[in-house]
Write a protein that holds these residues in place. Structure first.
Motif, mmCIF file in Angstrom:
data_model
loop_
_atom_site.group_PDB
_atom_site.id
_atom_site.type_symbol
_atom_site.label_atom_id
_atom_site.label_comp_id
_atom_site.label_asym_id
_atom_site.label_seq_id
_atom_site.Cartn_x
_atom_site.Cartn_y
_atom_site.Cartn_z
ATOM 1 N N HIS A 54 51.997 6.885 18.229
ATOM 2 C CA HIS A 54 52.518 6.384 19.509
ATOM 3 C C HIS A 54 53.936 5.835 19.340
ATOM 4 O O HIS A 54 54.785 6.013 20.206
ATOM 5 C CB HIS A 54 51.594 5.300 20.067
ATOM 6 C CG HIS A 54 50.237 5.832 20.417
ATOM 7 N ND1 HIS A 54 49.184 5.023 20.735
ATOM 8 C CD2 HIS A 54 49.761 7.096 20.486
ATOM 9 C CE1 HIS A 54 48.115 5.768 20.981
ATOM 10 N NE2 HIS A 54 48.453 7.034 20.824
ATOM 11 N N GLU A 57 56.233 8.620 19.092
ATOM 12 C CA GLU A 57 56.368 9.217 20.426
ATOM 13 C C GLU A 57 57.383 8.406 21.239
ATOM 14 O O GLU A 57 58.232 8.969 21.931
ATOM 15 C CB GLU A 57 54.991 9.197 21.102
ATOM 16 C CG GLU A 57 54.927 9.993 22.380
ATOM 17 C CD GLU A 57 53.582 9.809 23.089
ATOM 18 O OE1 GLU A 57 52.661 9.202 22.500
ATOM 19 O OE2 GLU A 57 53.482 10.258 24.238
ATOM 20 N N ARG A 63 56.174 14.507 21.117
ATOM 21 C CA ARG A 63 55.796 14.617 22.526
ATOM 22 C C ARG A 63 54.306 14.932 22.524
ATOM 23 O O ARG A 63 53.842 15.717 21.678
ATOM 24 C CB ARG A 63 56.593 15.750 23.170
ATOM 25 C CG ARG A 63 56.324 16.005 24.629
ATOM 26 C CD ARG A 63 57.313 17.050 25.155
ATOM 27 N NE ARG A 63 57.261 18.313 24.422
ATOM 28 C CZ ARG A 63 56.338 19.259 24.607
ATOM 29 N NH1 ARG A 63 55.379 19.089 25.496
ATOM 30 N NH2 ARG A 63 56.369 20.380 23.907
ATOM 31 N N TYR A 78 50.014 16.599 19.612
ATOM 32 C CA TYR A 78 51.371 16.103 19.395
ATOM 33 C C TYR A 78 52.273 17.257 18.962
ATOM 34 O O TYR A 78 51.887 18.062 18.122
ATOM 35 C CB TYR A 78 51.388 15.009 18.320
ATOM 36 C CG TYR A 78 50.702 13.752 18.783
ATOM 37 C CD1 TYR A 78 51.424 12.739 19.399
ATOM 38 C CD2 TYR A 78 49.327 13.582 18.636
ATOM 39 C CE1 TYR A 78 50.795 11.581 19.853
ATOM 40 C CE2 TYR A 78 48.688 12.440 19.092
ATOM 41 C CZ TYR A 78 49.426 11.447 19.694
ATOM 42 O OH TYR A 78 48.810 10.316 20.146
#
Lengths: 111, 353
Positions: A54, A57, A63, A78
């Motif tokens: 996360h 990201e 993404r 991912y």
């Protein structure tokens, strides 16, 4: 093989970026791939992987997207972004410099 | 409830600071992981209960995992600092407003005189009624209801403080010769302070939601600053401006906004560039507010600026200091990743993994 948690911790971002450079994956799949490809050396804490994903990201390196699976719960895949590829290249270069420098010192000590 | 459900409920309870939608997404991802892991263990011949227990155990202590997830999802957080500062901003704005007999320095009158009336072409009376009863109150109630679900205390704080302030003013601070009926004051409080409180609380909530998205942080900050600047200038130039009030508001609100920006940087919903740009814009606007009255007022109004001179001087010095600090922060740029020490391995993340 004995693994050093500190070394693993320091390299896990590079490993995740490298894995995703090959194909999009979901979290559990990454853990399995890392374990299998390293012959059991990299055993990531399962709950510890997601905060890392996360965070990457948020930094724009990855993404994520949900994908429906036939007859199974949907999964969050991912992907590596262009920024993530640049980060991977940077980390690989740093890692190669580091291992070369360590090798030079270790080999010199053996002689 | 299965063991996985039980675990996920515990995990969810530690994600309370996150945007609810994001928290649900994380829980769904954890569920997908746990179910896949349990299924794999079952396929290896392990009994279902044991497989579930082992999958849950391997995922980690829910409190620790939740804490790590909060760190990894900073952009989706509603940091407690931000919430506290938002509540403080709303409360202070109301304290200032109520102290002036419930006439907010940037009040409805100034708004209508400076912005809305020229646009609508309506006269004073119809425009005021239309805006207050047709727009302000319904919007206030609506936003208050939406925001109140999770941030009810932001809406409650100014109303409670306002009520206390109101009664303190009525009972202890009114000079004996001032005779305003308590009932009239109470009605004014109900009609003005409560809807405005709800509106401000709603805006605070909306701002906190939007600002937690780092990519929107800068544009939102610029839009907010532009709106405030427009309102302030409208109030100043429409003949309803009182420099002392603007100075008071600036002195009260400016530190709160600065705190908000610092909190944003610390909690990582505002980028370094966003912080510099927002702080610079804020200081520039502050300077504008100091300079604008000199040109906006004439005659007796300009003479009245003398009263506000100390306050305006403080604001001007603070704004110049802020601009200098922003410039210094900008020049003290951190080393780019490319120039980082080449001999260092990938830095430990410190966030699980």
């Amino acid at each position: 093989m004995r693994s050093d948690p500190q070394l693993v911790k320091g390299t896990v971002r590079l490993l995740v970026l490298r894995l995703l450079d090959q194909e999009p994956m979901y979290g559990y799949q990454m853990i399995q791939h890392l374990k299998d490809r390293s012959e059991g050396y990299f055993r990531l804490g399962e709950g510890a992987l997601y905060p890392l994903l996360h965070e990457m990201e948020e930094q724009g390196f990855l993404r994520a997207e949900w994908r429906d699976q036939e007859g199974r719960p949907r999964r969050r895949y991912y992907h590596l972004t262009a920024r993530g590829r640049k980060e991977l290249a940077r980390r690989l270069e740093t890692w190669e410099d580091f291992t070369r420098a360590v090798d030079l010192v270790v080999e010199a000590s053996r002689v | 409830m299965s063991e996985i459900d039980d675990y996920l409920v515990q995990l969810r309870s530690h994600l309370g600071d996150l945007d609810p939608r994001r928290a649900e997404e994380i829980v769904a991802e954890a569920r997908s992981h746990l179910e896949a892991r349990a299924a794999e263990l079952r396929s290896g011949g392990m009994p279902a209960d044991e497989a579930t227990a082992r999958a849950v155990g391997a995922f980690g202590n829910p409190q620790q995992v939740g804490r790590d997830l909060l760190r990894g999802n900073a952009r989706h957080r509603h940091p407690s600092t931000l919430r506290a500062v938002a509540a403080l901003a709303v409360a202070l704005a109301h304290v200032v407003a109520l102290d002036r007999f419930m006439n907010s320095p940037i009040g409805r009158d100034h708004l209508i005189t400076g912005v809305i009336m020229p646009l609508t072409g309506l006269g004073w009376g119809p425009a005021a009624a239309l805006v207050e009863y047709g727009v302000f109150i319904p919007v206030s109630i609506l936003i208050g209801m939406i925001g109140g679900r999770r941030f009810w205390w932001i809406a409650a704080a100014p109303v409670v403080i306002g009520t206390v302030w109101f009664w303190a003013t009525v009972l202890f601070r009114l000079p004996p010769h001032v005779e305003i009926h308590w009932g009239a004051r109470l009605i004014r409080f109900a009609v003005h302070a409560v809807p405005r409180g709800a509106l401000l609380a709603g805006l605070g909530w909306l701002g906190s939601r939007l600002l937690t998205r780092r990519s929107f942080g800068l544009p939102i900050a610029v839009i907010c600053a532009s709106i405030v600047a427009a309102l302030w200038l409208a109030a100043l130039t429409a003949g309803g401006g009182r420099p002392w009030d603007h100075g008071m508001l600036t002195v009260f609100v400016l530190p709160v906004i600065v705190l908000l920006l610092v909190a944003g940087r610390r909690d990582r919903w505002l980028s370094r560039e966003g912080l510099i740009a927002s702080a610079s814009a804020l200081c520039a606007i502050g300077l504008l507010f100091v300079i604008a009255p000199v040109f906006a007022f004439s005659g007796e109004d300009r003479w009245a600026l003398r009263d506000a001179q100390p306050m305006l001087t403080v604001v001007a010095v603070a704004c110049i200091a802020g601009l200098v600090a922003a410039l210094a922060y900008y020049r003290a740029a951190p080393p780019s990743p490319a120039s980082a020490s080449p001999s260092a391995p990938s830095p430990p993340s410190g966030k699980g993994g």
